[in-house]
Motif scaffolding. Structure first.
Motif, PDB file in Angstrom:
ATOM      1  N   GLU A 122      30.391  35.290 -23.258  1.00  0.00           N
ATOM      2  CA  GLU A 122      29.074  35.267 -22.634  1.00  0.00           C
ATOM      3  C   GLU A 122      27.993  35.448 -23.689  1.00  0.00           C
ATOM      4  OE1 GLU A 122      26.561  37.692 -19.181  1.00  0.00           O
ATOM      5  OE2 GLU A 122      28.619  38.258 -19.629  1.00  0.00           O
ATOM      6  N   ALA A 123      26.868  34.796 -23.473  1.00  0.00           N
ATOM      7  CA  ALA A 123      25.688  34.991 -24.316  1.00  0.00           C
ATOM      8  C   ALA A 123      24.543  35.381 -23.401  1.00  0.00           C
ATOM      9  CB  ALA A 123      25.344  33.708 -25.067  1.00  0.00           C
ATOM     10  N   GLU A 124      23.808  36.396 -23.781  1.00  0.00           N
ATOM     11  CA  GLU A 124      22.686  36.850 -22.962  1.00  0.00           C
ATOM     12  C   GLU A 124      21.391  36.522 -23.685  1.00  0.00           C
ATOM     13  OE1 GLU A 124      21.089  41.121 -21.596  1.00  0.00           O
ATOM     14  OE2 GLU A 124      23.110  40.629 -20.921  1.00  0.00           O
ATOM     15  N   VAL A 125      20.586  35.702 -23.046  1.00  0.00           N
ATOM     16  CA  VAL A 125      19.316  35.269 -23.630  1.00  0.00           C
ATOM     17  C   VAL A 125      18.203  35.680 -22.682  1.00  0.00           C
ATOM     18  CG1 VAL A 125      17.945  33.264 -24.320  1.00  0.00           C
ATOM     19  CG2 VAL A 125      20.417  33.301 -24.751  1.00  0.00           C
ATOM     20  N   THR A 126      17.137  36.236 -23.238  1.00  0.00           N
ATOM     21  CA  THR A 126      15.961  36.563 -22.433  1.00  0.00           C
ATOM     22  C   THR A 126      14.773  35.820 -23.013  1.00  0.00           C
ATOM     23  OG1 THR A 126      16.839  38.773 -21.971  1.00  0.00           O
ATOM     24  CG2 THR A 126      14.490  38.414 -21.551  1.00  0.00           C
ATOM     25  N   PHE A 127      14.165  35.004 -22.177  1.00  0.00           N
ATOM     26  CA  PHE A 127      12.939  34.310 -22.559  1.00  0.00           C
ATOM     27  C   PHE A 127      11.767  35.172 -22.091  1.00  0.00           C
ATOM     28  CE2 PHE A 127      16.172  31.089 -21.873  1.00  0.00           C
ATOM     29  CZ  PHE A 127      16.057  30.288 -22.995  1.00  0.00           C
ATOM     30  N   TRP A 128      10.668  35.157 -22.843  1.00  0.00           N
ATOM     31  CA  TRP A 128       9.484  35.951 -22.516  1.00  0.00           C
ATOM     32  C   TRP A 128       8.267  35.041 -22.447  1.00  0.00           C
ATOM     33  CZ3 TRP A 128       9.878  41.143 -21.534  1.00  0.00           C
ATOM     34  CH2 TRP A 128      11.096  41.746 -21.873  1.00  0.00           C
ATOM     35  N   GLY A 129       7.340  35.371 -21.571  1.00  0.00           N
ATOM     36  CA  GLY A 129       6.102  34.608 -21.454  1.00  0.00           C
ATOM     37  C   GLY A 129       5.232  35.189 -20.362  1.00  0.00           C
ATOM     38  N   LEU A 130       4.305  34.391 -19.861  1.00  0.00           N
ATOM     39  CA  LEU A 130       3.436  34.809 -18.761  1.00  0.00           C
ATOM     40  C   LEU A 130       3.700  33.949 -17.544  1.00  0.00           C
ATOM     41  CD1 LEU A 130      -0.045  35.411 -20.461  1.00  0.00           C
ATOM     42  CD2 LEU A 130       1.551  37.126 -19.606  1.00  0.00           C
ATOM     43  N   CYS A 131       3.877  34.588 -16.384  1.00  0.00           N
ATOM     44  CA  CYS A 131       4.080  33.863 -15.139  1.00  0.00           C
ATOM     45  C   CYS A 131       2.769  33.173 -14.755  1.00  0.00           C
ATOM     46  CB  CYS A 131       4.548  34.810 -14.039  1.00  0.00           C
ATOM     47  SG  CYS A 131       3.295  35.973 -13.466  1.00  0.00           S
ATOM     48  N   PRO A 132       2.801  32.228 -13.823  1.00  0.00           N
ATOM     49  CA  PRO A 132       1.580  31.528 -13.415  1.00  0.00           C
ATOM     50  C   PRO A 132       0.471  32.465 -12.944  1.00  0.00           C
ATOM     51  CG  PRO A 132       3.491  30.339 -12.625  1.00  0.00           C
ATOM     52  CD  PRO A 132       3.997  31.640 -13.194  1.00  0.00           C
ATOM     53  N   ALA A 133       0.806  33.509 -12.192  1.00  0.00           N
ATOM     54  CA  ALA A 133      -0.223  34.431 -11.699  1.00  0.00           C
ATOM     55  C   ALA A 133      -0.894  35.174 -12.851  1.00  0.00           C
ATOM     56  CB  ALA A 133       0.382  35.423 -10.704  1.00  0.00           C
ATOM     57  N   CYS A 134      -0.111  35.629 -13.819  1.00  0.00           N
ATOM     58  CA  CYS A 134      -0.693  36.342 -14.968  1.00  0.00           C
ATOM     59  C   CYS A 134      -1.489  35.392 -15.866  1.00  0.00           C
ATOM     60  CB  CYS A 134       0.402  37.064 -15.753  1.00  0.00           C
ATOM     61  SG  CYS A 134       1.042  38.531 -14.886  1.00  0.00           S
ATOM     62  N   GLN A 135      -1.046  34.134 -15.963  1.00  0.00           N
ATOM     63  CA  GLN A 135      -1.829  33.148 -16.713  1.00  0.00           C
ATOM     64  C   GLN A 135      -3.196  32.958 -16.067  1.00  0.00           C
ATOM     65  OE1 GLN A 135       0.291  29.422 -17.717  1.00  0.00           O
ATOM     66  NE2 GLN A 135       2.152  30.530 -17.112  1.00  0.00           N
ATOM     67  N   SER A 136      -3.226  32.859 -14.738  1.00  0.00           N
ATOM     68  CA  SER A 136      -4.488  32.691 -14.017  1.00  0.00           C
ATOM     69  C   SER A 136      -5.392  33.898 -14.207  1.00  0.00           C
ATOM     70  CB  SER A 136      -4.237  32.481 -12.526  1.00  0.00           C
ATOM     71  OG  SER A 136      -3.556  31.281 -12.319  1.00  0.00           O
ATOM     72  N   ARG A 137      -4.821  35.107 -14.134  1.00  0.00           N
ATOM     73  CA  ARG A 137      -5.620  36.320 -14.352  1.00  0.00           C
ATOM     74  C   ARG A 137      -6.188  36.350 -15.757  1.00  0.00           C
ATOM     75  NH1 ARG A 137      -1.964  38.603 -10.770  1.00  0.00           N
ATOM     76  NH2 ARG A 137      -0.454  39.264 -12.335  1.00  0.00           N
ATOM     77  N   ARG A 138      -5.375  35.968 -16.739  1.00  0.00           N
ATOM     78  CA  ARG A 138      -5.841  35.967 -18.132  1.00  0.00           C
ATOM     79  C   ARG A 138      -6.986  34.977 -18.294  1.00  0.00           C
ATOM     80  NH1 ARG A 138      -1.858  35.635 -23.169  1.00  0.00           N
ATOM     81  NH2 ARG A 138      -1.907  37.862 -22.887  1.00  0.00           N
ATOM     82  N   GLU A 139      -6.838  33.795 -17.706  1.00  0.00           N
ATOM     83  CA  GLU A 139      -7.902  32.778 -17.778  1.00  0.00           C
ATOM     84  C   GLU A 139      -9.177  33.271 -17.113  1.00  0.00           C
ATOM     85  OE1 GLU A 139      -6.302  29.142 -16.196  1.00  0.00           O
ATOM     86  OE2 GLU A 139      -4.729  29.063 -17.730  1.00  0.00           O
ATOM     87  N   ALA A 140      -9.039  33.944 -15.966  1.00  0.00           N
ATOM     88  CA  ALA A 140     -10.205  34.473 -15.245  1.00  0.00           C
ATOM     89  C   ALA A 140     -10.876  35.569 -16.066  1.00  0.00           C
ATOM     90  CB  ALA A 140      -9.795  35.009 -13.881  1.00  0.00           C
ATOM     91  N   ASP A 141     -10.078  36.409 -16.729  1.00  0.00           N
ATOM     92  CA  ASP A 141     -10.633  37.506 -17.554  1.00  0.00           C
ATOM     93  C   ASP A 141     -11.380  36.967 -18.757  1.00  0.00           C
ATOM     94  OD1 ASP A 141      -9.593  39.353 -15.806  1.00  0.00           O
ATOM     95  OD2 ASP A 141      -7.883  39.914 -17.078  1.00  0.00           O
ATOM     96  N   THR A 142     -10.851  35.900 -19.390  1.00  0.00           N
ATOM     97  CA  THR A 142     -11.493  35.367 -20.588  1.00  0.00           C
ATOM     98  C   THR A 142     -12.724  34.530 -20.262  1.00  0.00           C
ATOM     99  OG1 THR A 142     -10.001  33.447 -20.609  1.00  0.00           O
ATOM    100  CG2 THR A 142      -9.352  35.372 -21.935  1.00  0.00           C
ATOM    101  N   SER A 143     -12.799  33.993 -19.049  1.00  0.00           N
ATOM    102  CA  SER A 143     -13.974  33.187 -18.686  1.00  0.00           C
ATOM    103  C   SER A 143     -15.078  34.036 -18.064  1.00  0.00           C
ATOM    104  CB  SER A 143     -13.570  32.059 -17.732  1.00  0.00           C
ATOM    105  OG  SER A 143     -13.122  32.591 -16.505  1.00  0.00           O
ATOM    106  N   ALA A 144     -14.793  35.280 -17.768  1.00  0.00           N
ATOM    107  CA  ALA A 144     -15.810  36.153 -17.141  1.00  0.00           C
ATOM    108  C   ALA A 144     -16.719  36.786 -18.164  1.00  0.00           C
ATOM    109  CB  ALA A 144     -15.126  37.229 -16.325  1.00  0.00           C
TER     110      ALA A 144
END
Length: 144
Positions: A122-144
């Motif tokens: 077995e190999a265990e891989v974890t990918f990391w990033g921002l979910c769509p909701a957090c991407q939207s919040r980040r975009e809203a925070d940077t445009s405000a």
């Protein structure tokens, strides 16, 4: 006999109400922390201790009926999807976890350059990033 009872017996486990309830909660889906599993189990049973839930999750994991995952910086989580060597993607913002299917179709998904004599299954891989909701919040925070 219910499917949960059959699964427990097939995997050499005694059938108990807490085991059936935890298995049912996990089978409903998700990547759940122990406290969330316990909360959901308590809606089905009159009383169950958090330690009993830990014990059941340990027994289910050892029997191959549950999978324990531990993304860095997060408490252990449990899921019912087992035996297929899938991976996970974790949101850095909210901690949401989603399944990622194995890229090669059969385990292990990665081949190490050396095994040091281990039989790798077995190999265990974890990918990391921002979910769509957090991407939207980040975009809203940077445009405000």
């Amino acid at each position: 006999m219910s499917t949960g009872e059959e699964l427990l017996r097939t995997h050499g486990l005694r059938v108990t109400r807490p085991r059936l309830a935890v298995l049912d909660v996990l089978t409903a889906g998700g990547h759940l922390e122990v406290d969330e599993v316990a909360r959901r189990v308590r809606t089905r049973l009159d009383s169950v201790s958090t330690q009993a839930v830990y014990d059941v999750l340990g027994a289910l994991s050892r029997a191959g009926l549950a999978r324990r995952i531990e993304p860095a910086g997060s408490p252990a989580r449990f899921e019912a999807r087992v035996g297929d060597n899938h991976h996970h993607i974790v949101c850095r913002g909210c901690g949401e976890i989603a399944d990622i299917d194995c890229a090669t179709g059969e385990p292990p998904c990665l081949t190490p350059d050396t095994t040091h004599g281990f039989a790798v299954d077995e190999a265990e891989v974890t990918f990391w990033g921002l979910c769509p909701a957090c991407q939207s919040r980040r975009e809203a925070d940077t445009s405000a």
